[in-house]
Design a protein around this motif. Structure first.
Motif, PDB file in Angstrom:
ATOM      1  N   ASP A   1       4.361  -0.459   4.690  1.00 33.82           N
ATOM      2  CA  ASP A   1       3.229  -1.386   4.668  1.00 33.82           C
ATOM      3  C   ASP A   1       3.529  -2.512   5.660  1.00 33.82           C
ATOM      4  O   ASP A   1       4.583  -3.149   5.581  1.00 33.82           O
ATOM      5  CB  ASP A   1       3.070  -1.946   3.243  1.00 33.82           C
ATOM      6  CG  ASP A   1       1.994  -3.010   3.145  1.00 33.82           C
ATOM      7  OD1 ASP A   1       2.227  -4.137   3.630  1.00 33.82           O
ATOM      8  OD2 ASP A   1       0.938  -2.734   2.572  1.00 33.82           O
TER       9      ASP A   1
ATOM     10  N   ASP B   1       0.826  -1.211   0.000  1.00 33.65           N
ATOM     11  CA  ASP B   1       0.000   0.000   0.000  1.00 33.65           C
ATOM     12  C   ASP B   1       0.857   1.256   0.000  1.00 33.65           C
ATOM     13  O   ASP B   1       0.407   2.312  -0.443  1.00 33.65           O
ATOM     14  CB  ASP B   1      -0.924   0.013   1.220  1.00 33.65           C
ATOM     15  CG  ASP B   1      -2.047  -1.011   1.101  1.00 33.65           C
ATOM     16  OD1 ASP B   1      -2.396  -1.390  -0.038  1.00 33.65           O
ATOM     17  OD2 ASP B   1      -2.569  -1.432   2.140  1.00 33.65           O
TER      18      ASP B   1
ATOM     19  N   ARG C   1       3.679   3.695  -5.081  1.00 34.37           N
ATOM     20  CA  ARG C   1       2.786   2.626  -5.520  1.00 34.37           C
ATOM     21  C   ARG C   1       2.198   2.897  -6.903  1.00 34.37           C
ATOM     22  O   ARG C   1       2.155   2.018  -7.757  1.00 34.37           O
ATOM     23  CB  ARG C   1       1.665   2.437  -4.486  1.00 34.37           C
ATOM     24  CG  ARG C   1       0.619   1.418  -4.896  1.00 34.37           C
ATOM     25  CD  ARG C   1      -0.440   1.238  -3.810  1.00 34.37           C
ATOM     26  NE  ARG C   1      -1.622   0.579  -4.335  1.00 34.37           N
ATOM     27  CZ  ARG C   1      -1.751  -0.743  -4.451  1.00 34.37           C
ATOM     28  NH1 ARG C   1      -0.781  -1.536  -4.075  1.00 34.37           N
ATOM     29  NH2 ARG C   1      -2.858  -1.270  -4.931  1.00 34.37           N
TER      30      ARG C   1
END
Length: 202
Positions: free
Chosen positions: A103, A99, A183
């Protein structure tokens, strides 16, 4: 002996301990996860935790296995929902990539793999089982896409191995917060690679 029996009776369920460990990693970082701190969180002494898990390495590996079990159930749900293989491949990639920076699942994954340099064969086999589940599901999805004419004809096992290596490399960059590899950027790179390597010439 009576004290040990009482400890077993009064201990919180194993899943509660593992969930608490994962929550601590998410909220405070892995460096704050000590046996003493976790014991305070679940109402056990660090000695009792060691009685059940034997070592911090074992606690971390069991927590990773527990977290992977939850991810695995989500992966199965996504891959079994039907629809185009490409859409489900995108969902697989979305689930795989962290994420963001720190994370918790990837933070734990990195720590377990770092510690595995000194792990025994049984622990290594358990780690391999985690990786194997992701690999088998990806191979099956690619093979399905090929059979339906959505993907070009490739060796599904070899392609899956290479795609997961790409995902691992990018995911580590995201998890550690390497500048320039957020990301969104990683997902764009991976989807471009899939389009070039798997969709071209279908």
């Amino acid at each position: 002996m009576a004290g040990a029996a009482r400890a077993r009776k009064n201990a919180p369920p194993r899943e509660e301990v593992l969930a608490a460990a994962m929550d601590m990693i998410a909220e405070r970082g892995l460096e704050k996860l000590t046996m003493a701190a976790l014991g305070r969180e679940v109402g056990m002494s660090s000695g009792h935790l060691l009685y059940y898990f034997h070592s911090k390495d074992e606690l971390l590996l069991q927590t990773l296995e527990w977290s992977e079990g939850r991810l695995g159930a989500e992966r199965v749900r996504l891959l079994d929902r039907g629809g185009p293989a490409r859409e489900r491949l995108d969902a697989y990639v979305d689930l795989y990539v962290p994420d963001g920076h720190r994370d918790p699942h990837w933070t734990l994954w990195l720590e377990v793999w770092n510690r595995s340099q000194n792990a025994d064969d049984e622990a290594r086999a358990r780690q391999a089982a985690i990786e194997g589940a992701w690999h088998r599901d990806l191979v099956a999805l690619i093979a399905e896409g090929i059979s339906r004419g959505e993907f070009r004809r490739v060796d599904a096992d070899r392609f899956a191995a290479r795609l997961r290596a790409l995902l691992d490399g990018f995911s580590i960059h995201v998890a550690i917060g390497l500048r320039g590899t957020g990301r969104g950027q990683v997902l764009a790179h991976v989807r471009e690679f899939i389009a070039d390597a798997l969709l071209a010439g279908t």
